[in-house]
Design a protein around this motif. Structure first.
Motif, PDB file in Angstrom:
ATOM      1  N   LEU A  47     -37.022  13.716  64.753  1.00 53.84           N
ATOM      2  CA  LEU A  47     -36.792  12.283  64.952  1.00 53.84           C
ATOM      3  C   LEU A  47     -37.900  11.655  65.792  1.00 53.84           C
ATOM      4  CD1 LEU A  47     -32.929  12.254  65.566  1.00 53.84           C
ATOM      5  CD2 LEU A  47     -34.147  11.498  63.521  1.00 53.84           C
ATOM      6  N   ALA A  48     -38.389  12.386  66.790  1.00 50.83           N
ATOM      7  CA  ALA A  48     -39.502  11.888  67.605  1.00 50.83           C
ATOM      8  C   ALA A  48     -40.760  11.741  66.759  1.00 50.83           C
ATOM      9  CB  ALA A  48     -39.755  12.828  68.779  1.00 50.83           C
ATOM     10  N   TRP A  49     -40.990  12.681  65.851  1.00 54.79           N
ATOM     11  CA  TRP A  49     -42.134  12.564  64.932  1.00 54.79           C
ATOM     12  C   TRP A  49     -42.011  11.324  64.061  1.00 54.79           C
ATOM     13  CZ3 TRP A  49     -42.011  18.363  63.047  1.00 54.79           C
ATOM     14  CH2 TRP A  49     -42.597  19.166  64.039  1.00 54.79           C
ATOM     15  N   MET A  50     -40.811  11.088  63.556  1.00 49.66           N
ATOM     16  CA  MET A  50     -40.599   9.906  62.715  1.00 49.66           C
ATOM     17  C   MET A  50     -40.893   8.622  63.497  1.00 49.66           C
ATOM     18  SD  MET A  50     -37.097  10.818  60.640  1.00 49.66           S
ATOM     19  CE  MET A  50     -37.013  12.179  59.470  1.00 49.66           C
ATOM     20  N   GLU A  51     -40.460   8.602  64.751  1.00 50.84           N
ATOM     21  CA  GLU A  51     -40.675   7.419  65.593  1.00 50.84           C
ATOM     22  C   GLU A  51     -42.150   7.212  65.882  1.00 50.84           C
ATOM     23  OE1 GLU A  51     -39.551   4.081  67.856  1.00 50.84           O
ATOM     24  OE2 GLU A  51     -38.260   5.387  66.630  1.00 50.84           O
ATOM     25  N   ALA A  52     -42.862   8.303  66.170  1.00 52.71           N
ATOM     26  CA  ALA A  52     -44.276   8.198  66.533  1.00 52.71           C
ATOM     27  C   ALA A  52     -45.159   7.943  65.313  1.00 52.71           C
ATOM     28  CB  ALA A  52     -44.724   9.476  67.240  1.00 52.71           C
ATOM     29  N   ASP A  53     -44.728   8.413  64.141  1.00 50.00           N
ATOM     30  CA  ASP A  53     -45.556   8.268  62.939  1.00 50.00           C
ATOM     31  C   ASP A  53     -45.762   6.810  62.557  1.00 50.00           C
ATOM     32  OD1 ASP A  53     -45.432   8.248  59.613  1.00 50.00           O
ATOM     33  OD2 ASP A  53     -46.797   9.729  60.504  1.00 50.00           O
ATOM     34  N   GLY A  54     -44.679   6.037  62.576  1.00 42.88           N
ATOM     35  CA  GLY A  54     -44.786   4.612  62.304  1.00 42.88           C
ATOM     36  C   GLY A  54     -44.856   4.235  60.847  1.00 42.88           C
ATOM     37  N   THR A  55     -44.920   5.210  59.939  1.00 45.03           N
ATOM     38  CA  THR A  55     -45.012   4.900  58.517  1.00 45.03           C
ATOM     39  C   THR A  55     -43.647   4.713  57.872  1.00 45.03           C
ATOM     40  OG1 THR A  55     -45.076   7.263  57.966  1.00 45.03           O
ATOM     41  CG2 THR A  55     -47.184   6.136  58.300  1.00 45.03           C
ATOM     42  N   LEU A  56     -42.606   5.204  58.533  1.00 43.68           N
ATOM     43  CA  LEU A  56     -41.255   5.073  57.996  1.00 43.68           C
ATOM     44  C   LEU A  56     -40.552   3.870  58.614  1.00 43.68           C
ATOM     45  CD1 LEU A  56     -40.050   8.800  58.074  1.00 43.68           C
ATOM     46  CD2 LEU A  56     -40.827   7.500  56.079  1.00 43.68           C
ATOM     47  N   GLU A  57     -39.810   3.155  57.804  1.00 48.11           N
ATOM     48  CA  GLU A  57     -39.035   2.042  58.323  1.00 48.11           C
ATOM     49  C   GLU A  57     -37.877   2.568  59.168  1.00 48.11           C
ATOM     50  OE1 GLU A  57     -37.742  -0.376  55.134  1.00 48.11           O
ATOM     51  OE2 GLU A  57     -39.772  -0.889  54.442  1.00 48.11           O
ATOM     52  N   GLU A  58     -37.412   1.719  60.076  1.00 45.40           N
ATOM     53  CA  GLU A  58     -36.385   2.156  61.014  1.00 45.40           C
ATOM     54  C   GLU A  58     -35.121   2.624  60.299  1.00 45.40           C
ATOM     55  OE1 GLU A  58     -34.016   0.515  64.999  1.00 45.40           O
ATOM     56  OE2 GLU A  58     -35.557  -0.710  63.999  1.00 45.40           O
ATOM     57  N   GLY A  59     -34.738   1.980  59.222  1.00 42.74           N
ATOM     58  CA  GLY A  59     -33.530   2.347  58.512  1.00 42.74           C
ATOM     59  C   GLY A  59     -33.626   3.633  57.728  1.00 42.74           C
ATOM     60  N   THR A  60     -34.837   4.158  57.544  1.00 47.93           N
ATOM     61  CA  THR A  60     -35.019   5.395  56.776  1.00 47.93           C
ATOM     62  C   THR A  60     -35.292   6.606  57.659  1.00 47.93           C
ATOM     63  OG1 THR A  60     -37.395   4.960  56.528  1.00 47.93           O
ATOM     64  CG2 THR A  60     -35.922   4.087  54.832  1.00 47.93           C
TER      65      THR A  60
END
Length: 308
Positions: A47-60
């Motif tokens: 989840l931290a990777w998803m947050e830091a990556d920035g390419t995924l929208e918040e809802g995904t």
């Protein structure tokens, strides 16, 4: 080196685990904790990777997990929620201590400092829904009461989190070396020769040795929560717990099912001798050492508090 009997301490690193813990918990490595901790850390890292990556929208930014029974799913969900709550609380504690600077954070300001570090303040109306049960409640008195209850709850949480050995695979901030505890007035107490006139060993010791001995003793008491503080008073905490359910929202309130697990101030007792009876073992407690009188009440009363 072979030590007979139960494992009580490590002669190499001087680690002394809690006596009530089982030997398998004292000696097992982190890999013996089980799948719950491993799964929690893996999920939180992804989840931290998803947050830091920035390419995924918040809802995904979601993960889908599978399990073969509802009991394991409920256990894992509770473990993850507890991990997030403890991490958030410790992050606020660390931020509050660092914000206090070189002077440190005194025990009377624990709850207030941690609350402000979380951003839970009446002056931030956009955050009221994060901690207040009813952020639309009218009247400054009602809002102030909610703030005071949260301050008391956080102070209790902080003291409880500093106790020794209750999270073997998730050590607290002190055990991780991120904060240190000091005792204001300890040096003055160690230099007061009049206080030790009736104790030949302490009277002959230098102030440096006295300070070291007192620091060891007070640290041992503190980690066992043998402390006089309102945040660990049983009756006071029960009152705060009841009020928290009227003013705070989960997870900041103290649930009724949690009341029997709340920490309270303990006592330090030194054993003089042990008598065996047919029914049970009776212990006669005393603070006397080799016939010397115990330290007076003035000595204990001059420890002014704890600084983080």
């Amino acid at each position: 080196m072979v030590l007979a009997g139960k494992y009580r301490f490590c002669p190499h690193c001087r680690h002394q685990p809690p006596q009530q813990a089982r030997d398998i918990n004292k000696l097992a490595g982190l890999s013996a904790e089980g799948r719950s901790s491993a799964t929690t850390l893996i999920v939180s890292t992804i989840l931290a990777w998803m947050e830091a990556d920035g390419t995924l929208e918040e809802g995904t930014r979601k993960l889908l997990g599978f399990t073969d029974n509802r009991q394991d799913a409920a256990l894992q969900a509770g473990h993850f929620n507890d991990f997030i709550f403890v991490t958030l609380l410790r992050g606020a504690i660390l931020r509050a201590v660092r914000g206090a600077g070189d002077k440190g954070l005194t025990d009377v300001r624990f709850g207030e400092a941690v609350r402000k570090a979380l951003g839970f303040d009446l002056e931030q109306p956009d955050r009221l829904s994060d901690w207040m049960f009813d952020p639309r409640v009218k009247g400054f008195h009602n809002r102030q009461a909610a703030e005071e209850v949260l301050t008391s709850v956080l102070a209790h949480r902080l003291w409880a989190d500093l106790r020794k050995g209750w999270r073997f695979t998730n050590p607290n901030l002190e055990e991780a070396g991120l904060i240190a505890v000091r005792f204001p007035g300890l040096e003055d107490l160690a230099r007061d020769d009049e206080e030790y006139a009736g104790n030949r060993r302490l009277a002959a010791a230098t102030p440096k040795i006295r300070a070291r001995l007192f620091n060891l003793l007070f640290d041992y008491m503190r980690r066992g929560l043998a402390i006089t503080t309102e945040a660990l008073d049983r009756q006071r905490i029960l009152q705060v717990a009841e009020a928290s359910r009227n003013h705070l929202r989960d997870p900041w309130l103290i649930d009724q099912s949690e009341e029997h697990e709340l920490r309270q101030a303990g006592f330090l007792m030194t054993i003089r001798r042990v008598r065996r009876t047919s029914a049970r073992r009776k212990m006669d407690s005393s603070c006397e050492v080799d016939g010397a009188r115990p330290l007076g009440k003035r000595c204990a009363a001059r420890i002014f508090g704890v600084n983080l």
